[in-house]
Design a protein around this motif. Sequence first.
Motif, PDB file in Angstrom:
ATOM      1  N   ASP A  74       1.205   2.042   7.569  1.00  0.00           N
ATOM      2  CA  ASP A  74       1.724   0.669   7.569  1.00  0.00           C
ATOM      3  C   ASP A  74       2.095   0.225   6.160  1.00  0.00           C
ATOM      4  O   ASP A  74       3.127  -0.431   5.946  1.00  0.00           O
ATOM      5  CB  ASP A  74       0.680  -0.285   8.157  1.00  0.00           C
ATOM      6  CG  ASP A  74       0.805  -0.416   9.668  1.00  0.00           C
ATOM      7  OD1 ASP A  74       1.844   0.004  10.217  1.00  0.00           O
ATOM      8  OD2 ASP A  74      -0.134  -0.941  10.294  1.00  0.00           O
ATOM      9  N   ALA A  75       1.246   0.554   5.176  1.00  0.00           N
ATOM     10  CA  ALA A  75       1.531   0.174   3.786  1.00  0.00           C
ATOM     11  C   ALA A  75       2.792   0.859   3.281  1.00  0.00           C
ATOM     12  O   ALA A  75       3.648   0.240   2.634  1.00  0.00           O
ATOM     13  CB  ALA A  75       0.342   0.529   2.888  1.00  0.00           C
ATOM     14  N   ALA A  80       8.646   0.787   2.007  1.00  0.00           N
ATOM     15  CA  ALA A  80       9.991   1.325   2.176  1.00  0.00           C
ATOM     16  C   ALA A  80      10.952   0.269   2.709  1.00  0.00           C
ATOM     17  O   ALA A  80      12.114   0.180   2.280  1.00  0.00           O
ATOM     18  CB  ALA A  80       9.951   2.531   3.119  1.00  0.00           C
ATOM     19  N   THR A  81      10.476  -0.550   3.637  1.00  0.00           N
ATOM     20  CA  THR A  81      11.314  -1.612   4.205  1.00  0.00           C
ATOM     21  C   THR A  81      11.744  -2.603   3.133  1.00  0.00           C
ATOM     22  O   THR A  81      12.900  -3.049   3.087  1.00  0.00           O
ATOM     23  CB  THR A  81      10.558  -2.328   5.330  1.00  0.00           C
ATOM     24  OG1 THR A  81      10.233  -1.394   6.363  1.00  0.00           O
ATOM     25  CG2 THR A  81      11.387  -3.460   5.913  1.00  0.00           C
ATOM     26  N   ARG A  82      10.819  -2.963   2.247  1.00  0.00           N
ATOM     27  CA  ARG A  82      11.168  -3.893   1.165  1.00  0.00           C
ATOM     28  C   ARG A  82      12.255  -3.309   0.268  1.00  0.00           C
ATOM     29  O   ARG A  82      13.173  -4.003  -0.171  1.00  0.00           O
ATOM     30  CB  ARG A  82       9.922  -4.239   0.348  1.00  0.00           C
ATOM     31  CG  ARG A  82       9.048  -5.308   0.981  1.00  0.00           C
ATOM     32  CD  ARG A  82       7.934  -5.749   0.057  1.00  0.00           C
ATOM     33  NE  ARG A  82       6.933  -4.707  -0.124  1.00  0.00           N
ATOM     34  CZ  ARG A  82       5.907  -4.513   0.705  1.00  0.00           C
ATOM     35  NH1 ARG A  82       5.747  -5.286   1.760  1.00  0.00           N
ATOM     36  NH2 ARG A  82       5.053  -3.556   0.484  1.00  0.00           N
ATOM     37  N   THR A  88      11.539  -9.977   1.398  1.00  0.00           N
ATOM     38  CA  THR A  88      10.796 -10.734   0.390  1.00  0.00           C
ATOM     39  C   THR A  88       9.342 -11.007   0.803  1.00  0.00           C
ATOM     40  O   THR A  88       8.647 -11.761   0.127  1.00  0.00           O
ATOM     41  CB  THR A  88      11.489 -12.084   0.117  1.00  0.00           C
ATOM     42  OG1 THR A  88      11.599 -12.818   1.337  1.00  0.00           O
ATOM     43  CG2 THR A  88      12.866 -11.859  -0.491  1.00  0.00           C
ATOM     44  N   ASP A  89       8.906 -10.407   1.915  1.00  0.00           N
ATOM     45  CA  ASP A  89       7.498 -10.560   2.297  1.00  0.00           C
ATOM     46  C   ASP A  89       6.603 -10.051   1.173  1.00  0.00           C
ATOM     47  O   ASP A  89       6.875  -9.007   0.566  1.00  0.00           O
ATOM     48  CB  ASP A  89       7.194  -9.778   3.573  1.00  0.00           C
ATOM     49  CG  ASP A  89       7.739 -10.477   4.813  1.00  0.00           C
ATOM     50  OD1 ASP A  89       8.191 -11.621   4.673  1.00  0.00           O
ATOM     51  OD2 ASP A  89       7.719  -9.861   5.893  1.00  0.00           O
ATOM     52  N   VAL A  90       5.539 -10.778   0.894  1.00  0.00           N
ATOM     53  CA  VAL A  90       4.616 -10.386  -0.174  1.00  0.00           C
ATOM     54  C   VAL A  90       3.696  -9.285   0.343  1.00  0.00           C
ATOM     55  O   VAL A  90       3.023  -9.453   1.362  1.00  0.00           O
ATOM     56  CB  VAL A  90       3.783 -11.596  -0.643  1.00  0.00           C
ATOM     57  CG1 VAL A  90       2.771 -11.176  -1.707  1.00  0.00           C
ATOM     58  CG2 VAL A  90       4.702 -12.684  -1.173  1.00  0.00           C
TER      59      VAL A  90
END
Length: 297
Positions: A74-75, A80-82, A88-90
């Motif tokens: 998940d991390a 990778a998605t960012r 911009t999710d923290v």
Amino acid sequence: MPDWDLGQLRALAAAADLGTFDAAARALHVTPSAVSQRIKALEQTAGAVLLHRDRPVRPTAAGEPLVRLARQLDALTADATRHLTGDTDVPRVTLAVNGDSLTTWVLPALAPLAGRVALHLVREDQDRSAELLRDGSVMGAVTSQAVAVQGCTVEPLGVMRYRPMASPAFAARWFGDAWRVDGVRPAALAAAPVVVFDADDRLQDRWLRRRRVDPARPPRHLVPASADFAAAVRLGFGWGMLPAQQSDDDERAGRLVRLTDDAVDVPLLWQQWALRTDALDAVATALRTAAAAGLER
């Protein structure tokens, strides 16, 4: 090598985190039956039971590495998605830190990251934080354990030096007006109250044994918070082992005195998952920098 299914791994981690299949189902927006089926399928792939079906459910020894794998995936997926989408999710980083480090040098070290990383800090004794790494509850830990947890890397940070401190009035009352000249006598230490963090705090015991005093003899005050522990020593509840970072100012101001010059050193190490994300890298760099400046070598 098994081909692990991400959906099944997420169901396992959600059940382990939330304690029931119903709660996991709500978090994943599926039915409890779907959660149960995914976990059973994962158990067939693993060839082992992965959860104790108690209330709350909890991972078995075979399930812990797969819960950790789910959290690591998940991390990495979020990282990778960012990068790919500019999301911009923290990012969130979970850490285990002992109370004294948290109070003295870790929070100032991490403060510059507060706008870029959502930090979830778990206060845990430096001798027990490896358990949280092992089951995947945290991504990194400030720990005293030099042997790397499976799937983690480890590196030394430095040494936290603890010294026996007391208020001037306490020292005069229990050790006599001439204690600075005559020294602290074992018979007096056997009677003088001592402040300990909790039932697992062994720092005071280690120092007492050096002075040939049975640690079971002195009366004890349990004060299970780092700042409150130091306050209890300043207020004269008893003497206690305080890190230099927490006691230097009080010693210079005369609010605390050092009973002897011999100290108890606690080596601190940084353990983290053996993976790279921008957020975890930033946390590790901040802690290394602060430790190099503030800890003994």
